[in-house]
Design a protein around this motif. Structure first.
Motif, PDB file in Angstrom:
ATOM      1  N   CYS A 265      -1.060 -33.012   5.870  1.00 22.85           N
ATOM      2  CA  CYS A 265      -2.080 -31.996   5.672  1.00 22.85           C
ATOM      3  C   CYS A 265      -1.407 -30.681   5.302  1.00 22.85           C
ATOM      4  CB  CYS A 265      -2.950 -31.836   6.918  1.00 22.85           C
ATOM      5  SG  CYS A 265      -2.055 -31.304   8.394  1.00 22.85           S
ATOM      6  N   GLU A 266      -2.230 -29.716   4.947  1.00 21.85           N
ATOM      7  CA  GLU A 266      -1.756 -28.386   4.590  1.00 21.85           C
ATOM      8  C   GLU A 266      -2.415 -27.372   5.515  1.00 21.85           C
ATOM      9  OE1 GLU A 266      -1.509 -25.466   0.635  1.00 21.85           O
ATOM     10  OE2 GLU A 266      -2.767 -27.267   0.637  1.00 21.85           O
ATOM     11  N   ILE A 267      -1.631 -26.376   5.930  1.00 18.35           N
ATOM     12  CA  ILE A 267      -2.117 -25.325   6.822  1.00 18.35           C
ATOM     13  C   ILE A 267      -2.098 -23.999   6.074  1.00 18.35           C
ATOM     14  CG2 ILE A 267      -1.671 -24.033   8.947  1.00 18.35           C
ATOM     15  CD1 ILE A 267      -0.210 -26.517   9.992  1.00 18.35           C
ATOM     16  N   ARG A 281      -6.283 -28.598   5.844  1.00 18.36           N
ATOM     17  CA  ARG A 281      -6.880 -29.455   4.809  1.00 18.36           C
ATOM     18  C   ARG A 281      -6.086 -30.752   4.713  1.00 18.36           C
ATOM     19  NH1 ARG A 281      -8.037 -26.712  -0.845  1.00 18.36           N
ATOM     20  NH2 ARG A 281      -9.795 -25.931   0.388  1.00 18.36           N
ATOM     21  N   ASP A 282      -6.796 -31.872   4.855  1.00 17.85           N
ATOM     22  CA  ASP A 282      -6.112 -33.164   4.746  1.00 17.85           C
ATOM     23  C   ASP A 282      -6.497 -33.823   3.426  1.00 17.85           C
ATOM     24  OD1 ASP A 282      -8.445 -34.885   4.953  1.00 17.85           O
ATOM     25  OD2 ASP A 282      -8.473 -34.458   7.099  1.00 17.85           O
ATOM     26  N   GLY A 283      -5.954 -35.000   3.201  1.00 17.38           N
ATOM     27  CA  GLY A 283      -6.184 -35.681   1.930  1.00 17.38           C
ATOM     28  C   GLY A 283      -7.010 -36.934   2.026  1.00 17.38           C
ATOM     29  N   GLY A 284      -7.669 -37.172   3.171  1.00 18.84           N
ATOM     30  CA  GLY A 284      -8.408 -38.420   3.210  1.00 18.84           C
ATOM     31  C   GLY A 284      -9.254 -38.673   4.430  1.00 18.84           C
ATOM     32  N   SER A 285      -9.431 -37.675   5.316  1.00 18.88           N
ATOM     33  CA  SER A 285     -10.284 -37.868   6.474  1.00 18.88           C
ATOM     34  C   SER A 285     -11.738 -37.985   6.031  1.00 18.88           C
ATOM     35  CB  SER A 285     -10.134 -36.690   7.443  1.00 18.88           C
ATOM     36  OG  SER A 285     -10.991 -36.843   8.534  1.00 18.88           O
ATOM     37  N   THR A 286     -12.491 -38.806   6.693  1.00 20.67           N
ATOM     38  CA  THR A 286     -13.872 -39.036   6.277  1.00 20.67           C
ATOM     39  C   THR A 286     -14.890 -38.787   7.376  1.00 20.67           C
ATOM     40  OG1 THR A 286     -13.671 -41.377   6.891  1.00 20.67           O
ATOM     41  CG2 THR A 286     -13.188 -40.790   4.603  1.00 20.67           C
ATOM     42  N   VAL A 287     -14.477 -38.270   8.529  1.00 18.57           N
ATOM     43  CA  VAL A 287     -15.403 -38.117   9.644  1.00 18.57           C
ATOM     44  C   VAL A 287     -15.299 -36.718  10.227  1.00 18.57           C
ATOM     45  CG1 VAL A 287     -16.014 -38.917  11.958  1.00 18.57           C
ATOM     46  CG2 VAL A 287     -15.246 -40.557  10.242  1.00 18.57           C
ATOM     47  N   VAL A 288     -16.444 -36.090  10.459  1.00 17.45           N
ATOM     48  CA  VAL A 288     -16.501 -34.880  11.267  1.00 17.45           C
ATOM     49  C   VAL A 288     -17.546 -35.123  12.340  1.00 17.45           C
ATOM     50  CG1 VAL A 288     -18.222 -33.744   9.822  1.00 17.45           C
ATOM     51  CG2 VAL A 288     -16.750 -32.384  11.296  1.00 17.45           C
ATOM     52  N   ALA A 322     -15.159 -35.582  -1.575  1.00 16.45           N
ATOM     53  CA  ALA A 322     -14.768 -36.947  -1.922  1.00 16.45           C
ATOM     54  C   ALA A 322     -13.277 -37.188  -1.751  1.00 16.45           C
ATOM     55  CB  ALA A 322     -15.179 -37.255  -3.361  1.00 16.45           C
ATOM     56  N   VAL A 323     -12.493 -36.134  -1.618  1.00 10.76           N
ATOM     57  CA  VAL A 323     -11.043 -36.274  -1.453  1.00 10.76           C
ATOM     58  C   VAL A 323     -10.634 -36.244   0.006  1.00 10.76           C
ATOM     59  CG1 VAL A 323      -8.804 -35.245  -1.990  1.00 10.76           C
ATOM     60  CG2 VAL A 323     -10.597 -35.293  -3.732  1.00 10.76           C
ATOM     61  N   GLY A 324     -11.220 -35.367   0.773  1.00 10.83           N
ATOM     62  CA  GLY A 324     -10.817 -35.265   2.168  1.00 10.83           C
ATOM     63  C   GLY A 324     -11.548 -34.165   2.903  1.00 10.83           C
ATOM     64  N   MET A 325     -10.976 -33.723   4.007  1.00 10.38           N
ATOM     65  CA  MET A 325     -11.628 -32.792   4.914  1.00 10.38           C
ATOM     66  C   MET A 325     -10.872 -31.474   4.984  1.00 10.38           C
ATOM     67  SD  MET A 325     -14.016 -32.272   7.259  1.00 10.38           S
ATOM     68  CE  MET A 325     -14.545 -33.884   7.850  1.00 10.38           C
ATOM     69  N   THR A 326     -11.623 -30.374   4.991  1.00  7.79           N
ATOM     70  CA  THR A 326     -11.076 -29.049   5.256  1.00  7.79           C
ATOM     71  C   THR A 326     -11.777 -28.506   6.489  1.00  7.79           C
ATOM     72  OG1 THR A 326     -10.719 -28.643   2.894  1.00  7.79           O
ATOM     73  CG2 THR A 326     -10.720 -26.732   4.354  1.00  7.79           C
ATOM     74  N   VAL A 327     -11.003 -28.137   7.496  1.00 13.21           N
ATOM     75  CA  VAL A 327     -11.555 -27.568   8.725  1.00 13.21           C
ATOM     76  C   VAL A 327     -10.890 -26.215   8.958  1.00 13.21           C
ATOM     77  CG1 VAL A 327     -11.974 -27.894  11.192  1.00 13.21           C
ATOM     78  CG2 VAL A 327     -11.855 -29.882   9.682  1.00 13.21           C
TER      79      VAL A 327
END
Length: 348
Positions: A265-267, A281-288, A322-327
Motif C-alpha cells: 500500500c501507499e501512505i 491506499r491499497d491495490g486490491g482490497s474489496t471490503v469496507v 474498481a482497483v482498490g481501497m483508499t482510507v
C-alpha cells in the motif's frame, strides 16, 4: 443523526426539547459566497457526474426547494468539490474546489456528520456572513451529510423558498435522502477506475507539509511504516498524544491493507494548519465495514481496525473503486459548534 438548529427554535418545541438538546461553543465565522466560487477543480469521472446530475434532480424535487447544492469530500476530507442546481450542468457538471473548513452550514455537515437546519433568520445567529449573502427568496435551509458504509462521503444543502417546520418526520426523510444518495455514490465508486492512483500526485494546499511512503506486501513492513511516520511527526512537532493516535490508526489500516490484498500500500501524511490527515491506499482490497455493525466480540476478525479508527480519529472516510481501497483519517483539535443537537434519528 445529530441535527444543529439555529438560535431561534420554535418556542413551543422548547419544553419537550430541553432534555434532548445541549449547547456548546463555536469558532469564528467566515464568508460563504452564494456561488462558492473558489479554485476551479478538475471534474470527477463521468459516472460520478451522472450521479451528481441525478442527485441534484432528486434534491430539486423536495417540496419548497428553489436551489440545491452538492459537495463531495476529497483530499482526505480537507477539500470539497461543490456544484449546484443553478449551474449549467447539462453537458458536464460545473465543479469548484472549496476549503472544507470554511464555516458554513454545508461544510459543517460534511466535516462533522451533523445536519444543520433552520430558518435563515435562525441560522444568521451562527452564520451571519452566509445569511447576509442569500437572496430574499430563501426562507429556510437544510444541510445534511451524504453517508455510506458508516461515514460521510459528502453533503447536500437545500434552499427553501417557504418556511419549514423541520419536525421529526421531515428530518428523518432528509436524513434518509442523504443515505440513499450515499448508497448510489458508493455503487459508482466501486465501478470506477482512476487514471492515476498515486497519492504523491494528489494536490497539496499551499504551506502544508506532506510525505509519502510505499509499504511492501509484507506484515513486517508495518513496523517500518510506523517508524517512518513517527519520525516525520516528531520532526513536524506534533504533540505526543496526537502522534500516538495517528500511529495507532495507521497500524490498523496498513495491516488491513496487507492482509486483504496481494499487494502493499501507499501512505500519505499531510499537515495543514494543525490538521493532520493520513491516507492509506491499497491495490486490491474489496471490503469496507460499517463500524456500527461490528460487535464487541473480541474474536471478531472483520471491522475491528475501522472501529478503532472511528473511535480515535476526528473523522475518517474511504473510497472503494474498481482497483482498490483508499482510507483516510483526520486528527485535529477538538471543537464543537454552537447550536442545539438532538440524538440520532431512528434508522429506516
Amino acid at each position: 443523526m445529530p441535527v444543529m438548529t439555529g438560535a431561534g427554535v420554535v418556542r413551543k418545541q422548547e419544553a419537550q426539547d430541553d432534555e434532548r438538546f445541549g449547547s456548546s461553543s463555536h469558532g469564528p465565522l467566515r464568508p460563504y459566497p452564494d456561488e462558492m466560487a473558489h479554485t476551479v477543480a478538475s471534474r470527477p469521472v463521468p459516472d460520478v457526474e451522472t450521479w451528481a446530475r441525478s442527485a441534484l434532480a432528486q434534491l430539486g424535487h423536495v417540496p419548497g426547494v428553489h436551489r440545491a447544492g452538492l459537495a463531495l469530500a476529497e483530499g482526505g476530507g480537507r477539500r470539497l468539490l461543490f456544484t449546484a442546481s443553478d449551474r449549467s450542468n447539462e453537458h458536464s457538471v460545473e465543479w469548484c474546489e472549496v476549503d472544507a473548513y470554511e464555516d458554513v452550514p454545508l461544510n459543517h455537515a460534511v466535516r462533522t456528520g451533523e445536519a444543520v437546519v433552520g430558518s435563515l433568520d435562525d441560522l444568521a445567529y451562527l452564520y451571519r456572513a452566509f445569511a447576509d449573502r442569500q437572496t430574499l427568496k430563501t426562507h429556510a435551509l437544510a444541510s445534511f451529510p451524504i453517508v455510506a458504509a458508516g461515514h460521510v462521503q459528502g453533503g447536500y444543502v437545500l434552499f427553501f423558498d417557504t418556511p419549514q417546520r423541520f419536525d421529526q418526520p421531515q428530518l428523518t426523510e432528509l436524513e434518509d435522502l442523504g443515505a440513499r444518495l450515499g448508497v448510489d455514490l458508493r455503487r459508482v465508486q466501486r465501478a470506477t477506475t482512476h487514471a492515476s492512483r498515486s497519492l504523491q500526485a494528489e494536490p497539496m494546499p499551499d504551506g502544508a507539509h506532506a510525505v509519502s511512503y510505499s509499504v511492501a506486501a509484507d506484515l513486517r513492513a508495518v513496523a517500518q511504516a510506523r517508524h517512518f511516520v513517527l519520525r516525520t511527526l516528531a520532526a513536524w512537532g506534533i504533540e505526543e498524544d496526537t502522534a500516538d493516535n495517528a500511529i495507532l490508526c495507521l497500524s490498523e489500516l496498513v495491516t488491513n491493507a496487507i492482509i486483504h490484498t496481494d499487494a502493499g500500500c501507499e501512505i500519505r501524511v499531510v499537515l495543514d494548519r494543525d490538521v493532520l490527515t493520513t491516507t492509506v491506499r491499497d491495490g486490491g482490497s474489496t471490503v469496507v465495514v460499517d463500524p456500527r455493525n461490528v460487535t464487541v466480540d473480541p474474536l471478531a476478525e472483520h471491522g475491528r481496525g475501522l472501529q478503532l479508527v472511528d473511535a480515535v480519529s476526528t473523522r475518517w472516510g474511504s473510497e472503494l473503486d474498481a482497483v482498490g481501497m483508499t482510507v483516510w483519517f483526520v486528527l485535529e483539535p477538538a471543537s464543537t459548534p454552537v447550536g442545539r443537537s438532538i440524538p440520532q434519528l431512528p434508522s429506516m
